[in-house]
Design a protein around this motif. Structure first.
Motif, PDB file in Angstrom:
ATOM      1  N   ARG A  28       0.758  13.131  74.956  1.00  0.00           N
ATOM      2  CA  ARG A  28       1.498  12.162  74.139  1.00  0.00           C
ATOM      3  C   ARG A  28       2.998  12.245  74.424  1.00  0.00           C
ATOM      4  O   ARG A  28       3.680  11.221  74.519  1.00  0.00           O
ATOM      5  N   PRO A  49      -8.984   9.691  68.866  1.00  0.00           N
ATOM      6  CA  PRO A  49      -8.282   8.764  67.975  1.00  0.00           C
ATOM      7  C   PRO A  49      -9.208   7.658  67.474  1.00  0.00           C
ATOM      8  O   PRO A  49     -10.156   7.280  68.158  1.00  0.00           O
ATOM      9  N   GLU A  73      -3.485  17.313  74.123  1.00  0.00           N
ATOM     10  CA  GLU A  73      -3.094  15.958  73.719  1.00  0.00           C
ATOM     11  C   GLU A  73      -1.627  15.861  73.320  1.00  0.00           C
ATOM     12  O   GLU A  73      -0.973  14.856  73.604  1.00  0.00           O
ATOM     13  N   LEU A 116      -5.749   3.931  71.637  1.00  0.00           N
ATOM     14  CA  LEU A 116      -5.443   5.351  71.811  1.00  0.00           C
ATOM     15  C   LEU A 116      -6.620   6.092  72.440  1.00  0.00           C
ATOM     16  O   LEU A 116      -6.420   7.038  73.210  1.00  0.00           O
ATOM     17  N   ARG A 117      -7.842   5.671  72.128  1.00  0.00           N
ATOM     18  CA  ARG A 117      -8.996   6.296  72.785  1.00  0.00           C
ATOM     19  C   ARG A 117      -8.981   6.021  74.282  1.00  0.00           C
ATOM     20  O   ARG A 117      -9.423   6.838  75.082  1.00  0.00           O
TER      21      ARG A 117
END
Length: 202
Positions: free
Chosen positions: A105, A61, A101, A66-67
């Protein structure tokens, strides 16, 4: 009980929260949900298989928060790798991210939603009383624990906290520092997280 979680008989945890505390945690959880974004099925609600078969992103990201929440799976713990090793790690991380991912998420989204829903129920109970006691089942306690961790990672990323020395510096920030409210939230959530962990220990 005020300010910290305590175990409930038979499992689960409880904490007394006032109206302000309820509002702060809920607001942070909603911001986390907005940052994580909707799932593939929410983008294509007419296709129930969309989320099951959708590929995730292959690139990290752009947002630093987000990383931090979705880091690369393959990194060199001993420092900067050589060019060939770096390319291999990038390729492996991209493949891993592509297949995991979306699920990661979805899990983080569900944890944050559990926080929001339980606080919404508590807010109606606390209306006019100034506060109430939040009681969580064992499963909800685990989801709260993961959500609190994500919230602290997010705030820590915004504060550019990378190690314990950075945390020590936070205690010495002057009151006029614009980061102070975020620092107070970070430290407070850390206390909640620690006491929740303690309630879950056998």
């Amino acid at each position: 009980m005020p300010g910290h979680f305590e175990p409930l008989p038979g499992g689960g945890a409880a904490v007394a929260l006032d109206d302000v505390e309820i509002s702060i945690i809920r607001s942070l959880a909603v911001q986390l949900l907005e940052l994580i974004g909707p799932g593939p099925a929410e983008d294509a609600p007419d296709d129930p298989l969309a989320e099951l078969f959708a590929d995730g992103p292959s690139e990290p990201p752009a947002d630093p928060v987000l990383r931090r929440l979705f880091p690369d799976a393959y990194t060199d713990p001993e420092g900067t790798p050589g060019p060939q090793r770096a390319d291999e790690q990038k390729a492996h991380s991209a493949e891993f991210r592509r297949y995991t991912e979306n699920d990661l998420r979805a899990g983080k989204r569900e944890n944050a939603l559990t926080v929001v829903r339980s606080l919404d129920a508590l807010a109606s109970e606390a209306a006019g009383a100034g506060g109430a006691v939040l009681k969580l089942t064992p499963q909800e306690s685990q989801q709260w624990l993961r959500a609190l961790n994500d919230l602290r990672l997010a705030i820590g990323s915004r504060l550019e906290i990378t190690d314990e020395d950075d945390t020590d510096l936070l205690y010495r920030l002057p009151d006029e520092d614009p980061r102070k409210p975020m620092v107070m939230a970070y430290l407070w959530l850390g206390g909640l997280q620690e006491t929740l962990v303690a309630t879950l220990l056998p």
